[in-house]
Design an enzyme around this catalytic site. Structure first.
Site, PDB file in Angstrom:
ATOM      1  N   LYS A 377       0.824  -1.216   0.000  1.00  0.00           N
ATOM      2  CA  LYS A 377       0.000   0.000   0.000  1.00  0.00           C
ATOM      3  C   LYS A 377       0.853   1.259   0.000  1.00  0.00           C
ATOM      4  O   LYS A 377       2.030   1.216   0.367  1.00  0.00           O
ATOM      5  CB  LYS A 377      -0.961  -0.032   1.191  1.00  0.00           C
ATOM      6  CG  LYS A 377      -0.292  -0.145   2.545  1.00  0.00           C
ATOM      7  CD  LYS A 377      -1.317  -0.515   3.615  1.00  0.00           C
ATOM      8  CE  LYS A 377      -0.694  -0.430   4.993  1.00  0.00           C
ATOM      9  NZ  LYS A 377      -1.579  -1.016   6.023  1.00  0.00           N
ATOM     10  N   TYR A 604      12.665  31.518   5.312  1.00  0.00           N
ATOM     11  CA  TYR A 604      11.402  32.152   5.712  1.00  0.00           C
ATOM     12  C   TYR A 604      11.391  32.508   7.197  1.00  0.00           C
ATOM     13  O   TYR A 604      11.889  31.751   8.032  1.00  0.00           O
ATOM     14  CB  TYR A 604      10.240  31.190   5.473  1.00  0.00           C
ATOM     15  CG  TYR A 604       9.826  31.056   4.026  1.00  0.00           C
ATOM     16  CD1 TYR A 604       9.427  32.170   3.289  1.00  0.00           C
ATOM     17  CD2 TYR A 604       9.811  29.808   3.415  1.00  0.00           C
ATOM     18  CE1 TYR A 604       9.032  32.026   1.974  1.00  0.00           C
ATOM     19  CE2 TYR A 604       9.413  29.663   2.099  1.00  0.00           C
ATOM     20  CZ  TYR A 604       9.026  30.777   1.379  1.00  0.00           C
ATOM     21  OH  TYR A 604       8.637  30.636   0.083  1.00  0.00           O
TER      22      TYR A 604
HETATM   23  C1  LIG Z   1      -0.765  -1.830   6.790  1.00  0.00           C
HETATM   24  C2  LIG Z   1      -1.287  -3.112   7.252  1.00  0.00           C
HETATM   25  C3  LIG Z   1      -0.414  -4.176   7.516  1.00  0.00           C
HETATM   26  C4  LIG Z   1       1.083  -4.051   7.451  1.00  0.00           C
HETATM   27  O1  LIG Z   1       1.533  -3.466   8.625  1.00  0.00           O
HETATM   28  P1  LIG Z   1       3.066  -3.299   8.994  1.00  0.00           P
HETATM   29  O2  LIG Z   1       3.069  -2.937  10.405  1.00  0.00           O
HETATM   30  O3  LIG Z   1       3.606  -2.247   8.119  1.00  0.00           O
HETATM   31  O4  LIG Z   1       3.717  -4.618   8.739  1.00  0.00           O
HETATM   32  C5  LIG Z   1      -0.984  -5.388   7.844  1.00  0.00           C
HETATM   33  N1  LIG Z   1      -2.318  -5.539   7.962  1.00  0.00           N
HETATM   34  C6  LIG Z   1      -3.183  -4.520   7.738  1.00  0.00           C
HETATM   35  C7  LIG Z   1      -4.632  -4.760   7.867  1.00  0.00           C
HETATM   36  C8  LIG Z   1      -2.690  -3.278   7.384  1.00  0.00           C
HETATM   37  O5  LIG Z   1      -3.550  -2.265   7.172  1.00  0.00           O
END
Ligand SMILES: *Cc1c(COP(=O)(O)O)cnc(C)c1O
Length: 715
Positions: A377, A604
């Site tokens: 993701k 800035y």
């Molecule tokens: C993002 C996510 C993961 C992965 O999590 P990490 O801590 O980055 O390994 C796993 N399960 C779900 C449902 C997630 O949303």
């Protein structure tokens, strides 16, 4: 690691065998012993070699989800480049053979370049480019079944211009049709009639894996090879063959052979991959060389007339050249960056070796039947989803998770195979896309399940169970609802999972809560078993879930941040300590250097005022690139010429200033490291994130938008 790397070992080894089989076709090793034996070896058995190469290319190239042509174009480009080089290499032999002194030179050269090859074996390369392109478009525009029917039709046309020509010849209309074809190309064994079906089959097998057991594959191969022998010998006996590379039973033979190879275990060999190609291209040159040397040494009887010896000498020499060339090629490739351009301002570098290492390390930490579900993701946590997912898929990772349907579609368009699970909500209006791209949807609530089911489109789903996080999922104790979802006729439940909300913490309270979550989940599973429901795949661990509760018996672990080689915070206190290596580095060029007098300010709001004379370097990176603005005014650092230098003044959208006073020889064009494993500990992602009051996950995934990503892979 069982699932990775070893997956395509059979294919790699067979590349060498196939290359040697091609040499037999051109050296006829058994000729001195038995003419029939030689026919069987070189005109029947060895005919699997070239289709194998086409299928292998198809296996990695063809995808029904492919929408952008990048992969195809890269394949065609590299095939044509190799073809161009091969044409040049063989020009001296063409000259020697009087190739350029024949009649109708221009049309003949065109015909050869397009179809037949300027040397007898080089037809393979234009056929691969053309056949691959035809197959790619057919699979994309139609689907596999239609593509198979069409390419099978082409193959049949080819067949009657090849091994079955004797039959075609007896019918005048058909005869004149083939006459027409043979004015343009010498054989029907080319990129139009012959190659496409094998490309399609290769892609088909890649996307429909594990259909056949190893026993079925071997039996299928043996039977079809036997049938092909019978077919070929009959055709030969009746003298029907115009050429002898296409048989009807070659198709099942290749189908089963390829499945057999996929069952072979071993280590993949990049060396074999490159060598086989070099052997294929160079062996006719070696044949000429061996004949020439034999003549010089008056050893024709031993080296040429003795067909078996001739074959061995040619094979050994070709193999030696192939392996040497591959070795040199791999060395030159060493550390090569895929995108050199893009490093003129600020950029991300991702180390694919580290990614691969982490994937293996994590997989090894899991129980035997559990496999890695790689979380992609947010552009693979800012690492570039294309680069990361395609590399992981290549090394054998078969399950991926994304947050949204569009991320899932992108992965399919990159050619990712295997399961892609959407972790978040997908609106029912998009179920057609779920189906079209073969995505697996999470059922986030009973209501969601109900509306998805109403669309009357069969979907693959995983059910999410809320065991205490209270984000998404059906409550763990709503057994009757869960049971109803299993019974919904349009939902095929492939998995059931939950998410742990404090598995990162080892505080007693948090551990107790996590254990309660685990307990609730498994109690539900037990209840399902008691009710004679079949239990689908189970998963609940994310990175910290695996690192703190590695003993859980699940089918997948959904790993995000740890795959990228870092943890969320600088506190590395987990139950399991793995050797994880950071994948991402963030770098920027020094573009401007100036001296600032005491009392002058920078940036800035005049937030930085020099207390003494100092030297400032400007780096063209800012919060517009995802670099956190709250690292302004000394909270963040960069590393230049091995010195840690503080950020001064406020970080702008596109620039920031660092104080390089006292660091010698800083020059415009120098590289500054902002985040990176090859830099000081202060610049590791968890610490940089901590300095900006966040966690690595957020820091990394915010950097996806404007920065180019450079992949580094040392073979
Ligand atoms: C993002 C996510 C993961 C992965 O999590 P990490 O801590 O980055 O390994 C796993 N399960 C779900 C449902 C997630 O949303």
């Amino acid at each position: 690691m069982k699932t990775m790397n070893q997956r395509y070992a059979g294919i790699d080894y067979f590349r060498m065998i196939a290359a040697l089989l091609v040499i037999t076709i051109h050296t006829s090793p058994l000729l001195a012993l038995s003419e029939t034996g030689d026919f069987i070896l070189t005109r029947i058995i060895a005919r699997v070699a070239v289709p194998f190469f086409f299928m292998t290319s198809g296996f990695f190239l063809i995808s029904r989800y492919a929408r952008n042509t990048e992969k195809l174009r890269a394949f065609v480009r590299s095939t044509l480049q190799i073809y161009g080089i091969a044409i040049l290499i063989y020009i001296p032999i063409n000259l020697y053979n009087g190739y350029f002194s024949g009649n109708h030179l221009l049309p003949n050269i065109l015909k050869d370049i397009l179809f037949d090859g300027t040397m007898y074996h080089l037809w393979y390369l234009p056929a691969a480019a053309l056949g691959g392109t035809i197959a790619w478009y057919l699979v994309r525009k139609a689907d596999y079944m239609r593509a198979i029917v069409i390419t099978l039709g082409l193959y049949l046309v080819g067949l009657f211009g090849d091994s079955y020509y004797g039959i075609a010849e007896t019918i005048p209309e058909i005869h004149s049709f083939y006459d027409l074809i043979f004015q343009v190309t010498d054989y029907t064994r080319n990129g139009i009639f012959y190659a496409p079906i094998f490309f399609v089959l290769g892609g088909y097998i890649a996307e429909h894996p594990k259909k056949l057991s190893s026993v079925q594959s071997v039996c299928g191969f043996s039977v079809s090879l036997g049938l092909m022998l019978g077919e070929a010998l009959t055709l030969h006996d009746y003298d029907l063959q115009r050429h002898d590379s296409m048989y009807l039973f070659l198709l099942p033979c290749m189908f089963f052979l390829f499945h057999t190879l996929l069952h072979c275990k071993g280590k993949c060999s990049r060396l074999f991959r490159t060598s086989a190609l070099v052997i294929y291209i160079m062996h006719p040159m070696v044949i000429v060389g061996v004949r020439w040397i034999a003549k010089l040494l008056h050893m024709q009887n031993l080296l040429v007339n003795n067909s078996l010896m001739h074959f061995f000498v040619v094979s050994l020499t070709s193999a030696a050249i192939g392996i040497t060339a591959a070795e040199i090629w791999n060395r030159c490739d060493y550390g090569k960056r895929k995108r050199i351009h893009g490093t003129d301002r600020a950029w991300i570098e991702i180390d694919l070796n580290n990614l691969e290492h982490n994937a293996k390390e994590l997989q090894q930490a899991m129980p035997p039947k559990c496999s890695l579900m790689a979380v992609m993701k947010a552009e693979a946590y800012g690492h570039n989803a294309f680069a990361v997912s395609t590399h992981l898929n290549k090394i054998g990772v078969k399950s991926f998770a994304v947050a949204t349907i569009d991320e899932g579609i992108s992965l399919r368009k990159y050619g990712i195979r295997g399961e892609i699970l959407i972790l978040g909500y997908t609106d029912v209006h998009r179920v057609r896309d779920l189906k079209k791209y073969g995505l697996t949807q999470t059922v986030v609530s009973f209501e969601h399940a109900r509306t998805l089911n109403q669309q009357n489109i069969g979907l693959k789903v995983h059910i999410k169970i809320d065991t205490g996080m209270h984000r998404l999922g059906i409550p763990y104790d709503d057994f009757s609802e869960i049971k109803k979802v299993f019974a919904m006729k349009n939902l095929n439940v492939y998995g059931i999972y939950t998410h742990l909300c404090c598995s990162d913490s080892l505080l007693p309270d948090h551990v107790a809560f996590t254990e309660e979550q685990i307990h609730r989940f498994f109690r539900l599973i037990d209840l399902m078993k008691h009710n004679n429901m079949s239990v689908p795949k189970l998963h609940m661990q994310s990175s910290y879930g695996l690192l703190n509760y590695p003993e859980l018996q699940c089918d997948y672990a959904r790993i995000g941040i740890a795959l990228y080689g870092v943890l969320s915070t600088p506190d590395y206190n987990t139950a399991l300590k793995l050797d994880l290596r950071p994948v991402l580095s963030l770098k920027a060029r020094v573009v401007h250097i100036q001296n600032i007098c005491k009392g002058e300010s920078v940036g800035y709001g005049r937030a930085f005022t020099a207390k003494k004379d100092c030297r400032i370097a400007i780096l063209p990176i800012g919060y517009g690139d995802g670099f956190p603005r709250n690292l302004s005014c000394g909270k963040g650092y960069a590393q230049i010429r091995n010195h840690l230098v503080p950020i001064v003044g406020r970080i702008c959208m596109d620039q920031l200033a660092v104080d390089i006073t006292g660091v010698e020889n800083v020059a415009i064009g120098d590289t500054a490291i902002m985040i990176g494993s090859d830099a000081a500990a202060e610049l590791s992602a968890p610490i940089v994130a901590d300095n900006s009051d966040s966690i690595s996950n957020e820091l990394l995934c915010r950097m996806g938008a404007r920065l180019p990503v450079i992949e580094r892979l040392v073979p």
